[in-house]
Design an enzyme around this catalytic site. Structure first.
Site, PDB file in Angstrom:
ATOM      1  N   GLU A   1       0.876  -1.176   0.000  1.00 24.55           N
ATOM      2  CA  GLU A   1       0.000   0.000   0.000  1.00 24.55           C
ATOM      3  C   GLU A   1       0.908   1.219   0.000  1.00 24.55           C
ATOM      4  OE1 GLU A   1      -3.128  -0.256  -0.379  1.00 24.55           O
ATOM      5  OE2 GLU A   1      -3.379  -2.379   0.020  1.00 24.55           O
TER       6      GLU A   1
ATOM      7  N   CYS B   1      -2.243   9.366   2.912  1.00 27.80           N
ATOM      8  CA  CYS B   1      -1.873   8.920   1.562  1.00 27.80           C
ATOM      9  C   CYS B   1      -2.928   9.303   0.528  1.00 27.80           C
ATOM     10  CB  CYS B   1      -1.641   7.419   1.560  1.00 27.80           C
ATOM     11  SG  CYS B   1      -2.991   6.525   2.330  1.00 27.80           S
TER      12      CYS B   1
HETATM   13  P1  NDP Z   1       8.363   4.731   4.492  1.00 30.72           P
HETATM   14  O1  NDP Z   1       8.306   4.018   3.199  1.00 30.72           O
HETATM   15  O2  NDP Z   1       9.528   5.602   4.770  1.00 30.72           O
HETATM   16  O3  NDP Z   1       8.319   3.674   5.698  1.00 30.72           O
HETATM   17  C1  NDP Z   1       7.275   2.724   5.838  1.00 30.72           C
HETATM   18  C2  NDP Z   1       7.763   1.616   6.756  1.00 30.72           C
HETATM   19  O4  NDP Z   1       8.797   0.884   6.113  1.00 30.72           O
HETATM   20  C3  NDP Z   1       8.389   2.129   8.062  1.00 30.72           C
HETATM   21  O5  NDP Z   1       8.071   1.254   9.109  1.00 30.72           O
HETATM   22  C4  NDP Z   1       9.853   2.107   7.724  1.00 30.72           C
HETATM   23  O6  NDP Z   1      10.676   2.096   8.862  1.00 30.72           O
HETATM   24  C5  NDP Z   1       9.948   0.823   6.945  1.00 30.72           C
HETATM   25  N1  NDP Z   1      11.129   0.673   6.100  1.00 30.72           N
HETATM   26  C6  NDP Z   1      12.015   1.622   5.699  1.00 30.72           C
HETATM   27  N2  NDP Z   1      12.962   1.063   4.894  1.00 30.72           N
HETATM   28  C7  NDP Z   1      12.662  -0.250   4.790  1.00 30.72           C
HETATM   29  C8  NDP Z   1      13.240  -1.352   4.085  1.00 30.72           C
HETATM   30  N3  NDP Z   1      14.322  -1.226   3.321  1.00 30.72           N
HETATM   31  N4  NDP Z   1      12.658  -2.572   4.197  1.00 30.72           N
HETATM   32  C9  NDP Z   1      11.547  -2.740   4.941  1.00 30.72           C
HETATM   33  N5  NDP Z   1      10.949  -1.728   5.632  1.00 30.72           N
HETATM   34  C10 NDP Z   1      11.487  -0.509   5.549  1.00 30.72           C
HETATM   35  O7  NDP Z   1       7.004   5.529   4.625  1.00 30.72           O
HETATM   36  P2  NDP Z   1       6.555   6.542   5.760  1.00 30.72           P
HETATM   37  O8  NDP Z   1       6.538   5.842   7.076  1.00 30.72           O
HETATM   38  O9  NDP Z   1       7.328   7.804   5.646  1.00 30.72           O
HETATM   39  O10 NDP Z   1       5.028   6.800   5.366  1.00 30.72           O
HETATM   40  C11 NDP Z   1       4.653   7.769   4.430  1.00 30.72           C
HETATM   41  C12 NDP Z   1       4.369   7.146   3.077  1.00 30.72           C
HETATM   42  O11 NDP Z   1       3.445   6.090   3.242  1.00 30.72           O
HETATM   43  C13 NDP Z   1       3.722   8.111   2.109  1.00 30.72           C
HETATM   44  O12 NDP Z   1       4.296   7.944   0.836  1.00 30.72           O
HETATM   45  C14 NDP Z   1       2.265   7.678   2.084  1.00 30.72           C
HETATM   46  O13 NDP Z   1       1.589   7.990   0.897  1.00 30.72           O
HETATM   47  C15 NDP Z   1       2.398   6.212   2.284  1.00 30.72           C
HETATM   48  N6  NDP Z   1       1.175   5.665   2.854  1.00 30.72           N
HETATM   49  C16 NDP Z   1       0.390   4.851   2.079  1.00 30.72           C
HETATM   50  C17 NDP Z   1      -0.801   4.393   2.564  1.00 30.72           C
HETATM   51  C18 NDP Z   1      -1.667   3.486   1.752  1.00 30.72           C
HETATM   52  O14 NDP Z   1      -2.583   2.901   2.327  1.00 30.72           O
HETATM   53  N7  NDP Z   1      -1.463   3.327   0.455  1.00 30.72           N
HETATM   54  C19 NDP Z   1      -1.297   4.773   3.885  1.00 30.72           C
HETATM   55  C20 NDP Z   1      -0.385   5.591   4.627  1.00 30.72           C
HETATM   56  C21 NDP Z   1       0.804   6.029   4.116  1.00 30.72           C
HETATM   57  P3  NDP Z   1      11.187   3.498   9.478  1.00 30.72           P
HETATM   58  O15 NDP Z   1      10.023   4.434   9.572  1.00 30.72           O
HETATM   59  O16 NDP Z   1      11.638   3.090  10.806  1.00 30.72           O
HETATM   60  O17 NDP Z   1      12.226   3.997   8.537  1.00 30.72           O
END
Ligand code: NDP
Length: 499
Positions: free
Chosen positions: A247, A281
């Site tokens: 997502e 999002c």
């Molecule tokens: P990120 O992609 O930065 O992080 C999402 C999660 O992935 C976090 O827990 C993060 O850890 C983790 N992560 C980071 N790097 C890796 C990796 N290499 N492998 C596995 N996991 C990893 O997103 P954000 O948290 O900044 O959220 C914002 C984004 O999410 C926006 O683009 C938004 O549009 C999207 N979003 C989409 C939704 C949907 O339903 N489609 C709903 C809500 C948000 P850590 O934070 O500790 O770095």
């Protein structure tokens, strides 16, 4: 503190990595959490797998009854949850309740009630082989890894946790490093509700912990986050052939037609762009307003924004990095000729609070219209007609959510069907995340697979097919021995069937 507090281990670099959680509105330290090591994450997956064997063997009804008790505790302790969500994310208490806790109470109720029906075996009527029967049955996948973001740290992760559990799985959750305390609070409530404690594990950590989770033997991964990280997660899952739902990011367009109710549209867009400080999002990220209503719409939007009460209606951004991205987008748009009609900067008084910002004179090629902002900014562009608006709305690599505003319901649906988006809403914003029976999924680079909805629950299972005999014959026509006679009979039969 933390879910793994009793485990004495060091990470790969030999250091104990600490994540400090702060209230973004006040900078107050809320707590410290130790980052899980890869070895601890593997251990968490293995303990979850142990618990899943018994859990997955329960009937769906029994699982639902027990998840219902977890729901009851969420409802009973809603104020405590809302206070922590507001403190760790900076959002208002009202949004913590209505956009996170209440949505989960409803989602849990929906699936607890309907889980047994949704996961009941599904007969397939065979069109030709009438002597045989077929059905699908939904078996738990095993251990589901949930990697979740910080913007709805309770609402997104807990919905996925509840659905995965009802489907018979165990869960290991890697919350965002920005909001680890909410995940640990959820785990506390889970344990207190009498659920088998090993069935849900929380492994706090940064990106590396998410990567380690994918490498720890999980059977399915639900990832919610940015498109950039989603690509890495998808590749890591692909290498290991782990099915996943991704997502990802959005850039939701809102098309405002000439016949729209301008008052209602202005109010809807203001809520759609600024709820949760635009860190949604599916926030309204770009408005294409028909030239006939553009000026009136802008005036009404600005008037609505100026009525918003800081602290009551709008909270704080959740982290500094995201606030800097918002500033970059505004600066670059202004340099290219956009006009700031209201807002445009941080509010001086309070932490990461950012004034809701309305930009006009935007052009489609500006970054603010093309790249995700994920903050309280509503860029508006005047368009000639609806055709131009649809074309521009579809000119994006993302397709999570879109909005159409019109006084003509049928036209709204016709336009909605032409927009390349997982969901398109007519005359409203954001809402469908709170309708658990509807699918939550992006098209294009906004995602792969889906969550929510009956299908989303089934996707958390392996779909297995059983084919059985309704009428047992001594021998089937096409079995050995083959012969010229059999060939001729089959040919004759085929010509008769497909005549
Ligand atoms: P990120 O992609 O930065 O992080 C999402 C999660 O992935 C976090 O827990 C993060 O850890 C983790 N992560 C980071 N790097 C890796 C990796 N290499 N492998 C596995 N996991 C990893 O997103 P954000 O948290 O900044 O959220 C914002 C984004 O999410 C926006 O683009 C938004 O549009 C999207 N979003 C989409 C939704 C949907 O339903 N489609 C709903 C809500 C948000 P850590 O934070 O500790 O770095």
């Amino acid at each position: 503190m933390g879910a793994l507090a009793s485990v004495d281990a060091t990470n790969e670099s030999g250091k104990r990595d600490i994540i400090v959680s702060r209230n973004p509105a006040t900078s107050e330290v809320l707590g410290e959490v130790r980052e899980s090591t890869p070895a601890e994450i593997r251990d968490a997956v293995s303990r979850a797998r142990g618990a899943q064997a018994e859990w997955g063997a329960l009937s769906v009804k029994d699982r639902c009854t027990r998840v219902g008790r977890f729901r009851d505790l969420i409802v009973a302790r809603a104020e405590e949850l809302c206070a922590l969500i507001a403190a760790e994310t900076g959002k208002t208490r009202g949004e913590a309740l209505s956009m996170e806790v209440m949505i989960i109470a409803d989602l849990a109720t929906y699936f607890v009630k309907r889980g047994p029906r949704i996961l009941a075996p599904e007969p397939i009527s065979l069109h030709l082989l009438k002597n045989r029967g077929s059905y699908l049955h939904f078996a738990p996948r095993g251990v589901v890894g949930i990697i979740s973001p910080w913007n709805f740290p309770f609402g997104i992760a807990t919905g996925e946790i509840i659905m995965a559990l009802i489907a018979g799985n165990a869960v290991v959750q890697k919350p965002s490093e920005v909001t680890p305390l909410i995940a640990l609070k959820t785990k506390e409530l889970f344990d207190a509700s009498g659920m088998p404690t090993e069935l849900l594990q929380v492994v706090p950590g940064r990106g590396a912990a998410g990567a380690a989770l994918i490498d720890s033997g999980i059977d399915y991964c639900v990832f919610t986050g940015s498109t950039a990280t989603g690509r890495k997660v998808g590749a890591a899952c692909g290498e290991r052939l782990i099915p996943c739902a991704l997502e990802l990011g959005g850039k939701a367009p809102a098309i405002v037609c000439a016949d729209a109710d301008v008052d209602r549209t202005a109010k809807a867009l203001v809520w759609g762009a600024f709820a949760n400080q635009g860190q949604v999002c599916v926030s309204v990220e770009r408005v294409y307003a028909h030239q006939a209503v553009h000026d009136e719409l802008v005036q009404k939007i600005v008037a609505e924004v100026d009525k918003l009460r800081p602290g009551e209606d709008t909270g704080s951004m959740t982290w500094e990095r995201q606030t800097e991205i918002v500033e970059e987008r505004i600066d670059s748009a202004v340099k290219q000729g956009a006009k700031v009609r209201t807002g445009g900067k941080r509010r001086a008084d309070k932490g990461l609070a950012f004034a809701p910002t309305v930009l006009t004179d935007c052009r489609h090629e500006m970054d603010v219209m093309k790249k995700e902002i994920f903050g309280p900014v509503m860029p508006i562009m005047k368009v000639r007609d609806e055709e131009e608006a649809v074309k521009l709305a579809n000119d994006s690599t993302l397709g999570l959510m879109a909005y159409v505003f019109t006084g003509d319901k049928k036209k709204g649906q016709r336009l909605a069907e032409r927009i390349e988006s997982g969901t398109t809403m007519v005359n409203d914003c954001l809402l469908t995340f709170g309708a658990p029976e509807t699918p939550w999924a992006g098209v294009k680079q906004s995602g792969v697979g889906l969550t929510h909805s009956d299908r989303g629950l089934q996707d958390l299972c392996q779909t297995r097919h059983v084919n059985y005999d309704r009428i047992a014959l001594k021998k089937e026509l096409w079995w050995y021995p083959y012969s010229d006679k059999l060939y001729k009979q089959t040919l004759k039969m085929m010509r008769w069937i497909f005549r």
